[in-house]
Design a protein around this motif. Sequence first.
Motif, PDB file in Angstrom:
ATOM      1  N   GLN A  52       1.034  -1.275   0.012  1.00 40.47           N
ATOM      2  CA  GLN A  52       0.091  -0.020   0.176  1.00 40.47           C
ATOM      3  C   GLN A  52       0.851   1.413   0.033  1.00 40.47           C
ATOM      4  O   GLN A  52       1.681   1.486   0.932  1.00 40.47           O
ATOM      5  N   PRO A  53       0.774   2.065  -0.750  1.00 33.65           N
ATOM      6  CA  PRO A  53       1.464   3.510  -1.017  1.00 33.65           C
ATOM      7  C   PRO A  53       0.954   4.248   0.086  1.00 33.65           C
ATOM      8  O   PRO A  53      -0.338   4.351   0.572  1.00 33.65           O
ATOM      9  N   TYR A  54       1.760   5.140   0.623  1.00 36.06           N
ATOM     10  CA  TYR A  54       1.587   6.227   1.471  1.00 36.06           C
ATOM     11  C   TYR A  54       2.217   7.399   1.207  1.00 36.06           C
ATOM     12  O   TYR A  54       3.178   7.642   0.535  1.00 36.06           O
ATOM     13  N   ILE A  55       1.661   8.761   1.597  1.00 34.30           N
ATOM     14  CA  ILE A  55       2.250   9.984   1.650  1.00 34.30           C
ATOM     15  C   ILE A  55       2.005  10.804   3.009  1.00 34.30           C
ATOM     16  O   ILE A  55       1.014  10.513   3.317  1.00 34.30           O
ATOM     17  N   VAL A  56       2.734  11.827   2.814  1.00 36.96           N
ATOM     18  CA  VAL A  56       2.846  12.798   4.089  1.00 36.96           C
ATOM     19  C   VAL A  56       2.660  14.200   3.615  1.00 36.96           C
ATOM     20  O   VAL A  56       3.359  14.448   2.731  1.00 36.96           O
ATOM     21  N   SER A  57       1.635  15.104   3.999  1.00 41.53           N
ATOM     22  CA  SER A  57       1.552  16.387   3.387  1.00 41.53           C
ATOM     23  C   SER A  57       2.741  17.276   3.930  1.00 41.53           C
ATOM     24  O   SER A  57       3.442  16.956   4.922  1.00 41.53           O
ATOM     25  N   HIS A  58       2.784  18.540   3.215  1.00 44.02           N
ATOM     26  CA  HIS A  58       4.068  19.463   3.423  1.00 44.02           C
ATOM     27  C   HIS A  58       3.384  20.798   3.489  1.00 44.02           C
ATOM     28  O   HIS A  58       2.755  21.302   2.545  1.00 44.02           O
ATOM     29  N   LEU A  59       3.488  21.657   4.545  1.00 46.67           N
ATOM     30  CA  LEU A  59       3.257  23.020   4.819  1.00 46.67           C
ATOM     31  C   LEU A  59       1.846  23.143   4.419  1.00 46.67           C
ATOM     32  O   LEU A  59       1.354  23.878   3.775  1.00 46.67           O
ATOM     33  N   MET A  60       1.014  22.231   5.041  1.00 49.91           N
ATOM     34  CA  MET A  60      -0.525  22.233   4.812  1.00 49.91           C
ATOM     35  C   MET A  60      -1.014  22.219   6.368  1.00 49.91           C
ATOM     36  O   MET A  60      -0.476  21.613   7.005  1.00 49.91           O
ATOM     37  N   LEU A  61      -2.320  22.767   6.343  1.00 49.18           N
ATOM     38  CA  LEU A  61      -2.735  22.634   7.826  1.00 49.18           C
ATOM     39  C   LEU A  61      -4.406  22.420   7.441  1.00 49.18           C
ATOM     40  O   LEU A  61      -5.143  22.819   6.973  1.00 49.18           O
ATOM     41  N   PRO A  62      -4.466  20.967   8.299  1.00 48.78           N
ATOM     42  CA  PRO A  62      -3.617  20.149   9.027  1.00 48.78           C
ATOM     43  C   PRO A  62      -2.539  19.473   8.327  1.00 48.78           C
ATOM     44  O   PRO A  62      -2.748  19.148   7.020  1.00 48.78           O
ATOM     45  N   ALA A  63      -1.590  18.872   8.976  1.00 46.88           N
ATOM     46  CA  ALA A  63      -0.728  17.840   8.344  1.00 46.88           C
ATOM     47  C   ALA A  63      -1.456  16.596   8.342  1.00 46.88           C
ATOM     48  O   ALA A  63      -2.020  16.415   9.206  1.00 46.88           O
ATOM     49  N   ARG A  64      -1.142  15.946   7.186  1.00 46.17           N
ATOM     50  CA  ARG A  64      -1.789  14.421   7.195  1.00 46.17           C
ATOM     51  C   ARG A  64      -0.891  13.309   6.518  1.00 46.17           C
ATOM     52  O   ARG A  64      -0.034  13.539   6.145  1.00 46.17           O
TER      53      ARG A  64
END
Length: 639
Positions: free
Chosen positions: A59-71
């Motif tokens: 399963q691929p995953y990603i993490v957000s950057h400079l966004m509110l909220p971070a996810r």
Amino acid sequence: MDRRSVLRAAALAAVPAIGGTGLAVSGSTAAFGAPAATVDLGPAALACNTLSGGFVGDQPYIVSHLMLPARLGIFDAAAEHAVNLTELPTGGGAWASLADDTTIYIGTHTVADLYRFDTETMALDRLGNLPGATYVWDMCRTPDGKIYLGTYPDGKVWELDPATGAVRAVAVALPGQTYVRSIIADADTIYAGVGAQAHLVAIDRASGTAKDITPPELAGEAFVYQLAQTSTHVIAGTHGTGQIAIVDKSDPTSYRIVHPDGVITIGKMATDGNDVYFGAGYALWHLDLVTGTTTQLATTADGDFVTAVHVRGGKVVVFTNSATMWTYDIATAAMTMADLQAAGMPTAPELPQSVHSMFGRQAYVGGHGGVEVHEPARPEATSRIRIAGEAKAMTHVGRFLYIATYPSASIVRHDPATGQTTVVAMIGNEQNRPGDIAAHARRNLLLVASSPDYGKVGGALSILQLDTSELNVYRNLVEGHAHVSTAAHPSRDIGYVGTERPSGATASATVVSFDLATRRRIAEIVPVSGAVSILSLAVLGDVLYGTTNAGVLFAVDARSGAVLGTATIATARTGLVVADDRLFAVSHQRLVRVTPGSLATEVVVDGLTADPTSFPMLAYDHGKLFTITGRNLLEVRPS
């Protein structure tokens, strides 16, 4: 209504109408005749920025950057649907993450926290904070299960024991250097890629003893930006001129240097035997460790850049900053794309980078990988201009919008009528961070103030002749200072540059006047003794106004260069804008009107609560001011 409009309409549903923003609006009638009206236009820029991605199982995953909220977003194996979305309570997102069996570890930035997410129980645990650090830049896992992290600005290597959750500082990689930008480790040694003066450091895992093993050819590079390894070699990629060092682990004096054509930054890397796959900008490259040859294999979308690379079963999977996942088939050279935003990774308000308005109809907010276009008459509907990098400063001349971008230090022209976007010039000269942009209508010029790349010293004033696209770059108008702000006198052939003193220096920041006809420096003044930087400049009449990093406003006679006065109007960074015959200033907390002469201020709007990690932003057009409140775009109509 398109998908973007639906998302924005939902975000706006909770935003009150005029006068109901929760902001304190000036009730004075002496200055304006009536209180200023405000309209909260909703999120200044909605984006889906990501800088970290991988796989937990299939399963691929990603993490957000400079966004509110971070996810954190996890998707099904086909990358068609999000199966879990989890908000991170702290931090602005992540550059660094990795998967260990069914667990995902995430190191955040802005706040350097370490998280563990169990994909079986869907539980998120905060393991702790790394004291002295604000960014976790990279992390790796060793064969015995330990996880190592590299951080900024403490320049440290940290160790996490997943079995106990214990975190300890291993060592400062190289005294005097603040970045551990990349990290890799084997059973005995941790290899740390250091900056902002590139070094490769080997740290003994048992003793913590560090040894600099940097090949001399890397001198002058900004970072050892990425690291990978085989059983016998560590592979170090740089930012600066894009070199790759292939270093023998048993004898670091034995190495080879490879330089892919046209590359300035070696991005994320992954090894598969004697094959190294790496990102450079929006492209996927291959390095043959036997022959030392490099080949560009494929590209992602124009304007994107590769943020993660993984080799999996005859395929190379790359993630990009725009939440896309690309799969390259090694046997067939076919490249396919999965859109993880479309699969369910939500957009969120990102950290704005710049604000501008033109034509009395549109307001622009610079972001990461694009510029958000608002039509204040229809706040529920926005569009986005795709660009590479971050839109650090904007202005317009005639019908064209001009954007100065980081990290390529490019000047981009956008035609709102046709939607066409063109890179018209690249500043070069070791510059990477434009700080401000201004136009001089009489001479049809564009002025850009910029700071140098990491590890370099000395900013520049760049002047673009708009009718010919000829660019001239004037480096080091003040020796060693970054050049962070600029303005042009509308009725004189004079440009101005505000500087920032070098880190650790005690000299004051200065303002330089520059003759736009002869292209010679006229004079240099210190408007505020002890100022670290001059962050904003504006000309009204024959007076140059500016602000310092400490919120001091100053006025300078444009004819004589004499300092006419100073006044403290804020406690930190403050931006300026001329609105017809009036002057306004904005801090992270409030918008004020400045009275020329006395420099007295009157609050127009209070309680902005803009993100203190950003610069205060203010634009004016056709009777309307635009600034940032929280992460929303605020329209202000002073009477």
